[in-house]
Design a protein around this motif. Structure first.
Motif, PDB file in Angstrom:
ATOM      1  N   PRO A 140      20.545   0.636   7.396  1.00  0.00           N
ATOM      2  CA  PRO A 140      19.326   0.401   7.698  1.00  0.00           C
ATOM      3  C   PRO A 140      18.358   0.306   8.700  1.00  0.00           C
ATOM      4  CG  PRO A 140      21.336  -0.961   7.704  1.00  0.00           C
ATOM      5  CD  PRO A 140      21.415   0.256   7.857  1.00  0.00           C
ATOM      6  N   ARG A 141      17.011  -0.181   8.514  1.00  0.00           N
ATOM      7  CA  ARG A 141      15.687   0.879   9.478  1.00  0.00           C
ATOM      8  C   ARG A 141      15.012  -0.242   9.153  1.00  0.00           C
ATOM      9  NH1 ARG A 141      11.748   4.856   6.805  1.00  0.00           N
ATOM     10  NH2 ARG A 141      12.734   4.177   4.528  1.00  0.00           N
ATOM     11  N   ALA A 142      13.768   0.279   9.886  1.00  0.00           N
ATOM     12  CA  ALA A 142      12.568  -0.674   9.813  1.00  0.00           C
ATOM     13  C   ALA A 142      11.741   0.402   9.261  1.00  0.00           C
ATOM     14  CB  ALA A 142      12.517  -0.844  11.778  1.00  0.00           C
ATOM     15  N   VAL A 143      10.352  -0.539   8.387  1.00  0.00           N
ATOM     16  CA  VAL A 143       9.368   0.735   7.552  1.00  0.00           C
ATOM     17  C   VAL A 143       7.925  -0.659   7.995  1.00  0.00           C
ATOM     18  CG1 VAL A 143      10.482   1.304   5.433  1.00  0.00           C
ATOM     19  CG2 VAL A 143       9.863  -1.251   5.725  1.00  0.00           C
ATOM     20  N   ARG A 144       7.169   0.586   7.991  1.00  0.00           N
ATOM     21  CA  ARG A 144       5.861   0.043   8.467  1.00  0.00           C
ATOM     22  C   ARG A 144       5.031  -1.532   6.918  1.00  0.00           C
ATOM     23  NH1 ARG A 144       4.118   5.606  10.332  1.00  0.00           N
ATOM     24  NH2 ARG A 144       3.308   5.285   8.389  1.00  0.00           N
ATOM     25  N   TRP A 145       4.362  -1.746   7.165  1.00  0.00           N
ATOM     26  CA  TRP A 145       3.636  -2.810   6.643  1.00  0.00           C
ATOM     27  C   TRP A 145       2.957  -3.338   6.513  1.00  0.00           C
ATOM     28  CZ3 TRP A 145       1.975  -7.945   7.382  1.00  0.00           C
ATOM     29  CH2 TRP A 145       2.629  -8.378   8.665  1.00  0.00           C
ATOM     30  N   LYS A 146       1.754  -3.467   5.570  1.00  0.00           N
ATOM     31  CA  LYS A 146       0.225  -3.607   6.146  1.00  0.00           C
ATOM     32  C   LYS A 146      -0.125  -5.096   4.981  1.00  0.00           C
ATOM     33  CE  LYS A 146      -4.760  -1.553   5.900  1.00  0.00           C
ATOM     34  NZ  LYS A 146      -5.099  -0.704   5.625  1.00  0.00           N
ATOM     35  N   ALA A 147      -1.057  -5.418   5.076  1.00  0.00           N
ATOM     36  CA  ALA A 147      -1.274  -6.998   4.417  1.00  0.00           C
ATOM     37  C   ALA A 147      -3.117  -7.096   5.121  1.00  0.00           C
ATOM     38  CB  ALA A 147      -0.287  -8.301   4.660  1.00  0.00           C
ATOM     39  N   ALA A 148      -3.846  -7.718   3.849  1.00  0.00           N
ATOM     40  CA  ALA A 148      -4.735  -8.637   4.831  1.00  0.00           C
ATOM     41  C   ALA A 148      -4.553 -10.042   3.963  1.00  0.00           C
ATOM     42  CB  ALA A 148      -5.555  -8.084   3.662  1.00  0.00           C
ATOM     43  N   ALA A 149      -4.929 -10.641   4.618  1.00  0.00           N
ATOM     44  CA  ALA A 149      -5.104 -11.816   5.100  1.00  0.00           C
ATOM     45  C   ALA A 149      -6.144 -13.229   5.698  1.00  0.00           C
ATOM     46  CB  ALA A 149      -3.420 -12.801   5.425  1.00  0.00           C
ATOM     47  N   THR A 150      -6.078 -14.006   4.889  1.00  0.00           N
ATOM     48  CA  THR A 150      -7.673 -15.350   5.280  1.00  0.00           C
ATOM     49  C   THR A 150      -7.643 -15.767   6.575  1.00  0.00           C
ATOM     50  OG1 THR A 150      -8.918 -14.195   3.321  1.00  0.00           O
ATOM     51  CG2 THR A 150      -9.982 -16.085   4.522  1.00  0.00           C
ATOM     52  N   ILE A 151      -8.241 -15.891   7.354  1.00  0.00           N
ATOM     53  CA  ILE A 151      -7.567 -17.130   8.387  1.00  0.00           C
ATOM     54  C   ILE A 151      -8.733 -18.113   7.977  1.00  0.00           C
ATOM     55  CG2 ILE A 151      -7.955 -17.641  11.107  1.00  0.00           C
ATOM     56  CD1 ILE A 151      -7.170 -14.444  11.497  1.00  0.00           C
TER      57      ILE A 151
END
Length: 663
Positions: A140-151
């Motif tokens: 198990p490991r931690a991986v990067r993620w990225k997302a776009a979202a509108t406030i």
């Protein structure tokens, strides 16, 4: 670049500042995400840490980032969080409490830091969120993620809602929320989608709730960015300069991200303001006398005041920013400081602006209410006169009204501010239910009063506190109230030592009567005041004792005013129009006056005789309380003395709870 695109370099800088949190013993058991906001400081959500630090807040854990310390974990521990009390696993953490500051155990590690917005008027729009998530597998490991979202929505002061289509992975709590329009971090991801909700973030302005840690953190943030590379283009400010939110065009009358960086860097080197009021007043004057839009959070630092200069999401105009900085320079000089670096930079920046801007800024003067008092009374002592109508100074008023038909004494309460404008509008109140017993008043009023004082206190001159209550309760020792559970060493805990505290008669609400007005005018105009022992020794108090006193006379009682002989005496004094009186709240001998009564009368006579004008009396008594606090002399004549200071030119608003005509 359009508003919907994010800058690739700023994305990379955000990613470099982002970390994940894990236990020291098991690097695969990821807790959540976080990010560096200043050298050695990491911001995350309190709920990320709470389950693991329950019972041991000093526990050492690890933070890791793919671009921090070569990917090797770093030891860290909790510095502080906003949680109210011990965390409970079954309770959801409220938005306003769900932040935690983490410090690296070993200082000096080089790492990236995000740019935190100084604005409170975030209009919403496209956000970019980056963090870490756990990935299952053989290892198990931690991986990067990225997302776009509108406030597209807001909850109270600190909650930011995402549109329903937003999806965030487990482990993302604590990730930075970047505004793609301005290139600044505006929030911290709190929660994933719940039902039809797209999730929630915590506004970066919630950092202001950290108290003393907040100025330390933001000063470190602004100093770090102020010293970061300025010519390579690989830093936040140079990239923000190219974004649509910068609004940069040719000419010196626009305030650029580079100007903002330099201004905040220099403001971090100026002594913090004396409370909230100076920041609000200077920002208002820099805005041309127009207050910032309603609903914005109260500013605590000079940095926050800069954030009040934005207008409807538009960039700051140079005239407003330079005017504000020049006012800060003037304010700091008025209290004995010398902000040379800030003053010199403002002077250089003024070379690039139109003549009208130069004129407005160089002729800037402080608002009258923010000028430090200069009248000295003895070495190092300042005489502060009590505010009169038109002085521009604010007075905080607490009204305590006993609940009718209650078996034991209980109070309804309300808090007002008399600043010469809207004294009729209560800021906080409790006027229904069972009321508050006397022993719980301080705890109930502590939070509301702390907020109000932070708003209205002037530089070096805390706003006076007036407590209006019926004469039967005049022995409430308000001056002994402790409105802070943990006072700073240079700030006394007792309210009567920190600020002027006086009592008023609640029954005098509304239009003042002729006797009260006439006597008050004579007292204020008197060349010298005299103390009158009340009642005379071995005499029953009579109306004539008070009616025939000259206007310069101040009744002094060596006994409580809320019962017995003292209650009759203070009642007759009020009927005769007296607006100032002193009495001892702590009891009286059953067998007539004793030596301590003589001490009270002699001490009061000396206090009053040494007062040039009546408006000095409340602060002179406060100074005596300050001396008592320093010497811890519980037998001092003034330790239990209360003061009536009831100014009819500033009457309490009339009670509007009386009978009304039926339809």
């Amino acid at each position: 670049m359009t508003d919907t695109e994010s800058d690739s370099v700023i994305d990379a800088l955000t990613r470099a500042a982002t970390v994940h949190l894990v236990p020291a013993q098991d690097s695969a058991a990821m807790w959540g995400s976080g990010f560096f906001v200043a050298p050695g400081w990491i911001l995350t959500c309190a709920h990320v840490l709470a389950p693991h630090l329950r019972g041991d807040r000093g526990r050492i854990f690890h933070v890791s980032g793919s671009e921090v310390n070569g990917g090797e974990p770093l030891e860290a521990r909790l510095d502080c969080w906003l949680l109210d009390g011990e965390p409970r696993s079954e309770q959801r953490v409220p938005v306003e409490q769900d932040l935690a500051l983490v410090r690296l155990v070993e200082p000096g590690v080089e790492h990236e830091c995000v740019w935190l917005t100084e604005r409170t008027d975030y209009p919403g729009g496209r956000g970019v969120i980056q963090g870490y998530r756990p990935e299952e597998g053989a290892v198990p490991r931690a991986v990067r993620w990225k997302a776009a979202a509108t406030i597209n929505g807001f909850d109270d002061d600190y909650g930011m809602r995402f549109r329903p289509e937003a999806e965030f992975p487990k482990g993302g709590s604590g990730s930075p929320v970047l505004d793609a329009h301005t290139g600044a971090v505006v929030g911290i991801l709190k929660s994933r989608r719940a039902g039809r909700d797209g999730g929630m973030a915590i506004a970066a302005t919630a950092l202001r709730r950290f108290g003393p840690a907040y100025p330390q953190l933001m000063s470190a943030h602004d100093r770090w960015h102020g010293q970061s590379p300025k010519v390579t283009g690989h830093n936040w400010i140079e990239r923000q300069h190219q974004l649509p939110g910068a609004g940069v065009h040719t000419g010196g009358d626009q305030w650029s991200p580079r100007d903002r960086r330099e201004a905040l860097f220099l403001l971090a080197g100026v002594h913090p303001p004396d409370g909230i009021r100076p920041v609000v007043e200077l920002a208002k004057k820099a805005r041309g006398g127009v207050a910032s839009p309603p609903g914005q959070l109260l500013p605590h630092l000079w940095r926050d005041g800069h954030g009040l200069l934005y207008e409807a999401g538009q960039p700051v105009a140079a005239i407003a920013a330079l005017h504000y900085l020049q006012l800060v320079v003037g304010y700091e000089r008025s209290r004995g400081g010398d902000p040379v670096a800030l003053a010199d930079w403002v002077a250089r920046r003024l070379q690039d602006v139109p003549r009208i801007v130069h004129t407005v800024v160089t002729q800037a003067t402080l608002p009258p209410g923010l000028v430090h008092p200069r009248a000295a009374d003895g070495p190092g002592r300042i005489v502060v006169r009590y505010p009169r109508p038109g002085d521009g100074a604010a007075v905080v008023i607490v009204e305590l009204e006993p609940v009718c038909d209650a078996g034991a004494t209980r109070f309804y309460w309300r808090i007002r501010v008399d600043d010469g404008h809207d004294v009729n509008e209560p800021l906080h109140e409790e006027q229904t239910g069972d009321g508050v017993p006397p022993e719980q008043l301080v705890q109930k009023l502590r939070g509301p009063l702390d907020e109000v004082f932070a708003t209205v206190d002037g530089p070096g001159v805390p706003a006076p506190l007036e407590v209006a209550l019926p004469a039967d309760h005049f022995d409430t020792a308000v001056h002994r109230w402790q409105l802070t559970e943990m006072a700073r060493l240079h700030h006394p805990a007792y309210v009567g030592v920190r600020r002027m505290v006086v009592l008023r008669d609640l029954s005098r609400r509304g239009e003042p009567d002729a006797a009260w007005l006439r006597r008050w005018e004579g007292t204020i105009a008197a060349d010298a005041l005299t103390a009158i022992r009340t009642p005379p020794q071995r005499q029953v108090p009579r109306a004539r004792h008070f009616e025939y006193m000259p206007a310069s006379a101040v009744p002094v009682l060596c006994r409580p005013a809320g019962s017995g002989v003292g209650r009759r005496a203070i009642g007759l004094a009020l009927e005769a129009g007296h607006g100032i009186a002193l009495w001892h709240t702590d009891g009286h001998s059953e067998y007539g006056c004793n030596e301590f009564c003589d001490e009270v009368n002699e001490g009061a006579a000396e206090l009053i005789a040494g007062t040039a004008v009546a408006t000095e009396l409340p602060d002179r008594l406060r100074r005596i309380r300050d001396d008592i606090s320093g010497s811890r002399n519980s037998r001092h004549w003034a330790e239990g003395v209360a003061m009536l200071y009831d100014d009819p030119s500033r009457p309490l608003p009339a009670d509007d709870n009386g009978p009304v005509d039926s339809p």
